[in-house]
Structures are given as structure tokens and as C-alpha cells.
Design a protein around this motif. Structure first.
Motif, mmCIF file in Angstrom:
data_model
loop_
_atom_site.group_PDB
_atom_site.id
_atom_site.type_symbol
_atom_site.label_atom_id
_atom_site.label_comp_id
_atom_site.label_asym_id
_atom_site.label_seq_id
_atom_site.Cartn_x
_atom_site.Cartn_y
_atom_site.Cartn_z
ATOM 1 N N ASP A 130 0.826 -1.208 0.000
ATOM 2 C CA ASP A 130 0.000 0.000 0.000
ATOM 3 C C ASP A 130 0.863 1.262 0.000
ATOM 4 O O ASP A 130 0.590 2.240 0.703
ATOM 5 C CB ASP A 130 -0.941 0.005 1.208
ATOM 6 N N GLY A 131 1.937 1.232 -0.777
ATOM 7 C CA GLY A 131 2.771 2.408 -0.956
ATOM 8 C C GLY A 131 3.812 2.656 0.112
ATOM 9 O O GLY A 131 4.575 3.616 0.020
ATOM 10 N N ARG A 132 3.888 1.815 1.126
ATOM 11 C CA ARG A 132 4.906 2.001 2.167
ATOM 12 C C ARG A 132 5.712 0.716 2.318
ATOM 13 O O ARG A 132 5.223 -0.377 2.045
ATOM 14 C CB ARG A 132 4.268 2.377 3.499
ATOM 15 N N LEU A 133 6.955 0.874 2.759
ATOM 16 C CA LEU A 133 7.837 -0.269 2.914
ATOM 17 C C LEU A 133 7.645 -0.915 4.282
ATOM 18 O O LEU A 133 7.741 -0.262 5.313
ATOM 19 C CB LEU A 133 9.296 0.165 2.744
ATOM 20 N N VAL A 134 7.347 -2.200 4.264
ATOM 21 C CA VAL A 134 7.181 -2.984 5.483
ATOM 22 C C VAL A 134 8.344 -3.966 5.565
ATOM 23 O O VAL A 134 8.601 -4.697 4.602
ATOM 24 C CB VAL A 134 5.846 -3.752 5.473
ATOM 25 N N PRO A 135 9.071 -3.995 6.676
ATOM 26 C CA PRO A 135 10.210 -4.916 6.758
ATOM 27 C C PRO A 135 9.766 -6.374 6.657
ATOM 28 O O PRO A 135 8.749 -6.768 7.249
ATOM 29 C CB PRO A 135 10.813 -4.626 8.139
ATOM 30 N N MET A 136 10.506 -7.153 5.902
ATOM 31 C CA MET A 136 10.269 -8.592 5.897
ATOM 32 C C MET A 136 10.597 -9.131 7.285
ATOM 33 O O MET A 136 11.611 -8.754 7.877
ATOM 34 C CB MET A 136 11.150 -9.279 4.847
ATOM 35 N N PRO A 137 9.751 -9.993 7.851
ATOM 36 C CA PRO A 137 10.028 -10.505 9.197
ATOM 37 C C PRO A 137 11.388 -11.193 9.269
ATOM 38 O O PRO A 137 11.777 -11.926 8.355
ATOM 39 C CB PRO A 137 8.897 -11.509 9.434
ATOM 40 N N ALA A 138 12.121 -10.935 10.328
ATOM 41 C CA ALA A 138 13.415 -11.581 10.519
ATOM 42 C C ALA A 138 13.222 -13.089 10.598
ATOM 43 O O ALA A 138 12.222 -13.576 11.128
ATOM 44 C CB ALA A 138 14.080 -11.069 11.797
ATOM 45 N N GLY A 139 14.182 -13.823 10.061
ATOM 46 C CA GLY A 139 14.134 -15.277 10.161
ATOM 47 C C GLY A 139 13.331 -15.949 9.073
ATOM 48 O O GLY A 139 12.969 -17.119 9.214
ATOM 49 N N MET A 140 13.057 -15.246 7.957
ATOM 50 C CA MET A 140 12.352 -15.899 6.865
ATOM 51 C C MET A 140 13.311 -16.857 6.151
ATOM 52 O O MET A 140 14.401 -16.466 5.732
ATOM 53 C CB MET A 140 11.812 -14.876 5.868
ATOM 54 N N ASN A 141 12.918 -18.112 6.044
ATOM 55 C CA ASN A 141 13.709 -19.116 5.371
ATOM 56 C C ASN A 141 13.004 -19.447 4.052
ATOM 57 O O ASN A 141 11.994 -20.133 4.027
ATOM 58 C CB ASN A 141 13.833 -20.367 6.241
ATOM 59 N N LEU A 142 13.571 -18.914 2.942
ATOM 60 C CA LEU A 142 12.897 -18.995 1.648
ATOM 61 C C LEU A 142 11.534 -18.303 1.740
ATOM 62 O O LEU A 142 11.460 -17.085 1.751
ATOM 63 C CB LEU A 142 12.759 -20.443 1.196
#
Length: 479
Positions: free
Chosen positions: A102-114
């Protein structure tokens, strides 16, 4: 060699394509010391294929891949073998990636594996997914694994295991960055086979329930992604220097391949070369043109592998024109956001070891399957839209870059679509009829630099195996 014994005959091998797969194959053939004569034919004026390092405003950048995975050992081992280990540099400390929502940057959650979360708290508190989507993903381990063995698109797999939000906001933009692909068409078996193994062993998010929050990396000087201070073209230069003089011919495309008196003939604009073995490290579609007269069925099978067009734009800004320094290494832009840019890397943050002081370098990605018109259109229009997208995402308030360079890769990205494995089986069947013809490179089994290095090494091994290699194998000539 015993007195009176004839020296072994010199084996002639022609390698088609001077990208990293072809150069590694030639290097492996030469370094083993066998009586062998290698010739590399490259259609372009320079070697390297998509590995190309350039400089803009004093900043080193890559027009193709900018780094390689160290979790696959082949490229790292090659760098060390070539004496380039002192040039290795890792990524910076701020390793996060933003997802445009929605037009804003949201951090990818830490610890995403693939595509799956392996740490509970970052996943629980992220705003990237709705509560309903989080619950759907958290219950993924309870869903039974598919047992019929059929190939499946990455989109269908993700919806089945994790739900539609995971597909739209994470998997689709991630796949666009890695494979320039459409998840509705891409084969999960051929792109991320490890996901199928995870599914069989209890589910993708099983690690989230671990008391340690998933996998932990051992302490190491290596980072997941590495590059070289002077650019990845140093690997290409080092490989070419280790080949015999006059063994490489640039600006020399292979036009046709034919068989005569038990040997290969390779037709070029200037000469016809003879060979005992041929390694093609060309894109499958380009090699299809070479073998059309030799084997129409082989040409047809090669053309079954589709390719997509992409482009990369490098933009260099003065730091004073950046109101807020962007966090992390870059961002992914889901298609629903309506941008021309599918993803971007903050190169000066990702590799601070070669960043020019006072400058911010952004590398934007455009095109891919289903969006090829963006990459193939007029450069001026493309660059205007890219600048507008970066301005919007980073809040630059109209600040113009100090410099910008766009490179297009037209029909250069192989697409491992559903059924890719069967296509390789059919290619292997065709190759049973062509002794000492070997196919290598990104068209077949892995697009990353480590995959290409592995393929080149395997191609050399198949040449040495010669008639001893089993032609009863499913894919006898595929490296």
C-alpha cells in the motif's frame, strides 16, 4: 610412456559460449593436463555472458548478477582456486529487505527461510500479513503433504501450504527477483525442490516452533551473499588468463553444428572447426538454431524452454539528496503496487566495502515473465518510469540521480515452468543419439552462479568420461 609407445592423440573440444559455464568447462578441461585442445567460441565481443562489471561516476556495479550464494560452495571454491580470495567482500550489517505494501515499505520478518517463517515473534508482530493470514500460515504443519508426485506451480504450492497472502506479498515478488518468473507457471520442483523436502518432513514452518527460533548459522567471516571488490568480472578475467593463447575466439558465433566421418563440425562465419566433443553453454534457444539441420527434434525440445526479458537500471544519488537513508539491502514490489520496478537493491548498503563515499547507489530490476514489455520498450520511457518509482518509494522529492545506466537482457532468463523436469528428460533422450555432445549452463538446472560453475565442471567430467558414460541414463548429455 613406454619406449615405442605412441603418445595419446590430442582430443579436440569446442566450447560454445564464453559465459561462466563455458569458461569453467574449458578451464577444467585444460587444468587436468590431458592431451586436449580447447577452443571457446563467443558470439559477443567480450567474454562473461551476463557477468559484467562496469563503472559509473567512479562506482563499480554489475549489470548482471551482483553476488553469489555461499550456501552453495561451487562459486566460492572457484574464487579461492583462482587466487581471488583476498578480493572477497561480504554484505553489510543491515540485511533487512522491505516489501512494498500500500505504498509504504514494510520490513520482511526476521528469520524468513525462503518463503516460510522460522522465528515466532517477528512473524507474530509483522504488519506484512493480516491476522487471518498469519493463522493460516501458522497452521501449515498440520496440512498433509501432497503424495501424488505430480509437478506443481509455485503459486499452487504456496496457496495450498501458506495461503494467498503469502503468495501475493512474499513469494511472487521474491520469485520475480530470483527467476524473473511467474509463480503461476514456475515449477516448484525445478525452482525450489527443498520446499518439497520440507513439506515431506513436517512442513515449511516447523522450525518456527523450535525453542531456538529456527536455523542458526555458525559464526563465520562469510556472509550469505559475497562479491569481489573489483567486481565479478575478475572471475571471468582470471578464467580466460588460464586458457591457452588463442584458444578463445570472440565475435565468433557458432552458426551450425553437423556430423561428418564420426567427428563434429562447427560452422562459424570465418571457418569450419572440427572437434571430437562439443560443449554447448549457449542458452537453449540459441543452441536450437545451431542444431536445426542436425536434429530437428533436439531443436524443438530446446525451444520448449521459454525465456523472459529483464532489465537492470543503476542510479547513483548524492547522499544530500536522500532525505532518509533507506534501511536494509533493498525492497520487493508486489505486482499489485503498480510499479514498473519489480525490486531494487541498495548496492552501496549491501556492499559497503566498495561504495563511493557520499553516494547512494540503487540497482532497480524491471521486466520478467508477464511484464516483458517494460524491459523491451524504449529506454527513455523505461528510465523515466524507473526514476519515478524510486522517487516515490524512497521519498526523494524529485531529486535527480547524478548518473543512470540501464542494461537490457532480452530473452535471457530461462523459465523453469511446470513440466521442466520432463522437458529435460526428453532432451536427454535426444542426446543419446549424439555421442560427445554435452549441454551446460543456466537453461537446464540452476540459474545462480554456483549452479553455473557446477554445470561447467560437470560438462568437463562428461567429456573425460567419453564413451564410458552410460547412454542408458535418463539425461546422458546434460551437465
Amino acid at each position: 610412456m613406454r619406449p615405442g609407445q605412441r603418445p595419446p592423440a590430442t582430443k579436440k573440444v569446442v566450447v560454445l559460449g564464453g559465459g561462466i559455464s563455458g569458461l569453467v568447462a574449458a578451464y577444467e578441461l585444460v587444468k587436468r593436463g590431458h592431451p586436449i585442445e580447447v577452443t571457446v567460441l563467443e558470439a559477443a565481443k567480450t567474454l562473461g555472458g551476463k557477468v559484467r562489471t562496469e563503472t559509473l561516476e567512479g562506482q563499480i556495479f554489475e549489470t548482471g548478477p551482483d553476488s553469489f550464494l555461499t550456501t552453495k560452495p561451487e562459486m566460492l571454491a572457484l574464487v579461492r582456486e583462482l587466487g581471488l580470495e583476498s578480493d572477497l567482500i561480504g554484505t553489510g550489517p543491515d540485511a533487512g529487505v522491505g516489501i512494498l505494501l500500500d505504498g509504504r515499505l514494510v520490513p520482511m520478518p526476521a528469520g524468513m527461510n525462503l518463503v516460510a517463517p522460522t522465528r515466532l515473534l517477528p512473524f507474530a508482530f509483522t504488519s506484512l500479513f493480516t491476522p487471518a493470514a498469519k493463522l493460516h500460515m501458522a497452521l501449515e504443519p498440520l496440512r498433509p503433504a501432497r503424495r501424488d508426485g505430480a509437478d506443481e506451480s509455485l503459486a499452487d504450492f504456496t496457496r495450498r501450504r501458506l495461503g494467498p497472502e503469502a503468495l501475493e506479498r512474499l513469494v511472487a515478488p521474491m520469485l520475480a527477483g530470483i527467476y524473473a518468473g511467474d509463480p503461476e507457471k514456475m515449477s516448484v520442483r525445478s525452482t525450489f525442490p527443498q520446499l518439497l523436502e520440507m513439506e515431506k518432513k513436517g512442513g515449511l514452518v516447523r522450525g518456527m516452533w523450535s525453542p531456538f527460533g529456527g536455523l542458526r548459522r555458525r559464526r563465520s567471516a562469510l556472509t550469505t551473499f559475497m562479491t569481489l571488490k573489483g567486481g565479478l568480472s575478475k572471475v571471468i578475467d582470471a578464467l580466460s588468463r588460464r586458457l591457452p593463447p588463442r584458444s578463445v575466439r570472440v565475435d565468433c558465433p557458432a552458426q551450425a553444428l553437423r556430423r561428418r566421418d564420426g567427428r563434429w563440425e562447427i560452422v562459424t562465419p570465418n571457418a569450419v572447426l572440427e572437434a571430437d566433443a562439443v560443449i554447448s553453454a549457449l542458452p537453449a534457444s540459441a543452441f536450437a538454431d545451431c542444431v536445426e539441420g542436425l536434429d530437428p527434434e533436439l531443436a524443438m525440445r530446446l525451444r520448449e524452454i521459454p525465456f523472459a526479458s529483464t532489465a537492470t537500471s543503476v542510479l547513483i544519488y548524492d547522499d544530500k539528496d536522500i532525505p532518509v537513508r533507506p534501511k536494509g539491502f533493498g525492497f520487493l514490489a508486489p505486482r499489485a503496487e503498480g510499479l514498473t520496478v519489480t525490486a531494487a537493491t541498495y548496492s552501496s548498503a549491501k556492499f559497503p566495502g566498495r561504495a563511493v563515499a557520499g553516494r547512494t547507489t540503487v540497482r532497480a530490476f524491471i521486466g520478467g515473465a508477464g511484464r516483458e514489455g517494460d524491459a523491451e520498450g524504449a529506454i527513455t520511457r523505461l528510465e523515466s518510469r524507473v526514476r519515478a518509482d524510486i522517487d516515490k518509494v524512497l521519498g526523494l522529492r524529485g531529486a535527480a540521480p547524478l548518473a543512470m545506466k540501464t542494461t537490457r537482457w532480452i530473452k535471457s532468463n530461462p523459465q523453469y515452468e511446470v513440466g521442466h523436469s520432463r522437458r529435460l528428460d526428453r532432451l536427454g533422450s535426444c542426446l543419446k543419439s549424439h555421442q560427445s555432445l554435452i549441454l551446460a549452463g543456466a537453461s537446464y538446472d540452476g540459474v545462480g552462479l554456483p549452479d553455473c560453475v557446477r554445470s561447467g565442471k560437470r560438462a568437463a567430467e562428461l567429456v573425460f568420461a567419453g564413451s564410458r558414460r552410460s547412454h542408458d541414463a535418463v539425461r546422458p548429455g546434460l551437465a
